[in-house]
Design a protein around this motif. Structure first.
Motif, PDB file in Angstrom:
ATOM      1  N   PRO A  24       0.810  -1.230   0.000  1.00  0.00           N
ATOM      2  CA  PRO A  24       0.000   0.000   0.000  1.00  0.00           C
ATOM      3  C   PRO A  24       0.841   1.275   0.000  1.00  0.00           C
ATOM      4  O   PRO A  24       0.351   2.323  -0.412  1.00  0.00           O
ATOM      5  CB  PRO A  24      -0.836  -0.113   1.269  1.00  0.00           C
TER       6      PRO A  24
ATOM      7  N   TYR B 288      -3.866   3.391  -5.515  1.00  0.00           N
ATOM      8  CA  TYR B 288      -4.400   4.682  -5.061  1.00  0.00           C
ATOM      9  C   TYR B 288      -5.935   4.663  -5.070  1.00  0.00           C
ATOM     10  O   TYR B 288      -6.566   5.090  -4.104  1.00  0.00           O
ATOM     11  CB  TYR B 288      -3.873   5.822  -5.943  1.00  0.00           C
TER      12      TYR B 288
ATOM     13  N   SER C 188      -7.250   2.985  -2.167  1.00  0.00           N
ATOM     14  CA  SER C 188      -7.080   3.731  -0.916  1.00  0.00           C
ATOM     15  C   SER C 188      -8.192   4.754  -0.681  1.00  0.00           C
ATOM     16  O   SER C 188      -8.307   5.291   0.416  1.00  0.00           O
ATOM     17  CB  SER C 188      -5.714   4.446  -0.904  1.00  0.00           C
TER      18      SER C 188
END
Length: 128
Positions: A48, A123, A126
């Motif tokens: 991540p 991304y 996230s």
């Protein structure tokens, strides 16, 4: 002569390029990745920390349509934090980013190196 100017003005106004229409969820729901593409796994999954690189790719290439908040306030593209987007597989997102879709106005981004496209997906993940 004045009538001709008015008629020409009206005609020119009628052929002007219309504004970009608001994003249509109907067009997006019809845009499906092939099963072979959708089954691809993100080789960067489990890292991540690489999402920060994806954020840079997003800002440079995607924010113009998806907005600075990844679509939460954009009108020309879907909200990337939405349940519909987040439910798609990494492979499906990769395929859509790579190939684009002319009907929805999404450009293909095959010119972005593959690792950066996978970072972009990190991304997007996230944002949920």
């Amino acid at each position: 002569m004045k009538t001709l100017v008015v008629v020409l003005s009206l005609w020119i106004g009628s052929v002007a390029v219309p504004a970009q229409p608001a994003f249509s969820q109907d067009l997006s729901s019809q845009w499906q990745a092939p099963a072979s593409a959708a089954s691809r796994k993100n080789p960067l999954a489990g890292k991540p920390q690489l999402a920060a690189g994806g954020a840079k790719v997003f800002e440079r290439n995607c924010s113009v349509c998806h907005g600075d908040a990844a679509g939460r306030e954009a009108h020309k593209a879907p909200d990337l934090a939405s349940a519909a987007t987040q439910a798609q597989s990494d492979g499906a997102l990769f395929w859509k980013i790579t190939n684009g879709n002319l009907r929805t106005g999404m450009p293909g981004w095959s010119n972005i190196p593959e690792p950066q496209r996978w970072q972009l997906i990190l991304y997007i993940r996230s944002l949920k």
